[in-house]
Design an enzyme around this catalytic site. Structure first.
Site, short mmCIF file in Angstrom:
data_model
loop_
_atom_site.label_atom_id
_atom_site.label_comp_id
_atom_site.label_asym_id
_atom_site.label_seq_id
_atom_site.Cartn_x
_atom_site.Cartn_y
_atom_site.Cartn_z
N GLU A 1 -4.68 -15.98 6.90
CA GLU A 1 -3.93 -16.13 5.31
C GLU A 1 -2.56 -16.97 5.50
OE1 GLU A 1 -1.27 -13.09 3.99
OE2 GLU A 1 -2.26 -11.61 5.12
N LYS B 1 0.81 -0.70 6.01
CA LYS B 1 2.36 -0.38 6.16
C LYS B 1 2.55 1.00 5.41
CE LYS B 1 4.92 -4.36 7.68
NZ LYS B 1 4.50 -5.35 7.11
#
Ligand code: PSU
Ligand code: MN
Length: 307
Positions: free
Chosen positions: A25, A160
């Site tokens: 990405e 995260k």
């Protein structure tokens, strides 16, 4: 082939020959890391994939064209922000194309473009998920629905802890998305190897993962999978170190009333600032680690398909 796609010769040749290709990405480059470490990392990640014997395909949008594979010059222009790319997820993709704009692709839009090109494997750092407080804000990343609909396996270091990891796992279960721990039974939390959230699947070698993906897609069960690869121990950070930074960033977010697509970039940037240089080194190490694993899975999958 989709008329909006521009595939580099290297990637097109690999796809024609049935060689393993791994997508990457571009939001991680333009919005996730500072210059010039972002360019160094983008190159190191491509290099890791080549060393394993697969072909890297970094994905981005330039002048409204869906780029599969970037030249070194394009990677540089993306990294030093001279292209001012917008963060582009599924919702934003048609807008950037219609406006001939530049876009950094998220996990969701990278999956869409990879799939158009015929790529099934993708390495990144962390994925989007269900945000803390989603019961009030409804903030759930478009990445999660993409896993449910697009046939691309994404290797990441978990998500995260700015997110609600337990809710993220519940959402993926509802959507029928396998989440496979690589040599772990626990969802890794990006900077750290532990989250306390258990996984239902674990695999200890790339071939096991390739077999699982092959079975899924052969059964006609469309959609992707998440391969959760914990950060190497020598680069992992303690939960205490990270938790305080996350709490502070979340408080600021609420004070500043930041919403929508700006939420994730804000939290990522603040956590990186608060934790100082450590978190950047961890971030770089885990992305490279994921690139190696994604390439090995892609190679194992091609070996299976040859039989
Ligand atoms: N989480 C990270 N690093 C990232 C992102 C998420 O640890 O770089 C980026 C990815 O591109 C991901 C996107 O697809 O943020 C998710 O944004 P949102 O929550 O707005 O869907
Ligand atoms: Mn969001």
């Amino acid at each position: 082939m989709n008329p909006y796609l521009d595939i580099t010769e290297e990637v097109a040749d690999a796809l024609h020959a049935g060689l393993p290709v791994v997508a990457l990405e571009s939001t991680i480059i333009s919005h996730g890391m500072p210059w010039p470490r972002n360019l160094e990392t983008a190159l190191a990640v491509e290099d890791a994939i080549r060393k394993e014997g697969a072909v890297p395909a970094t994905i981005a949008i330039i002048n409204g064209r869906l780029k599969v594979g970037l030249s070194r010059e394009e990677l540089t222009l993306f990294s030093n922000s001279s292209l001012h790319p917008a963060k582009v997820s599924r919702r934003d993709l048609p807008i950037v194309v219609a406006q001939n704009g530049n876009g950094a692709t998220t996990v969701a839009s990278t999956m869409i473009i990879a799939s158009m090109a015929g790529i099934r494997f993708f390495a990144t750092g962390g994925i989007g998920g269900v945000h803390r407080g989603a019961e009030l804000t409804w903030d759930i990343s478009a990445d999660l629905d993409e896993f449910a609909r697009t046939d691309v396996a994404v290797v990441c270091a978990g998500a995260k802890a700015i997110l609600d990891l337990a809710k993220t796992m519940e959402y993926l279960e509802t959507k029928g998305v396998p989440v496979i721990g690589y040599r772990t039974s626990e969802l890794p939390a990006f900077y750290s190897r532990e989250s306390g959230v258990m996984l239902s699947q674990r695999a200890d070698d790339p071939m096991e993962i390739a077999r699982l993906l092959h079975a899924k897609w052969s059964l006609g069960l469309s959609g992707g999978a998440v391969i959760a690869n914990p950060v190497p121990i020598e680069y992992s950070m303690t939960k205490n170190e990270i938790d305080a930074a996350i709490e502070q960033a979340l408080e600021e977010l609420a004070e500043k009333r930041i919403k929508g697509a700006a939420v994730t970039p804000y939290l990522l940037a603040r956590v990186a600032e608060i934790t100082g240089g450590d978190s950047l080194e961890t971030n770089i190490a885990l992305v490279i680690n994921n690139a190696h694993l994604a390439a090995r899975i892609a190679i194992a999958y091609e070996q299976m398909s040859e039989k």
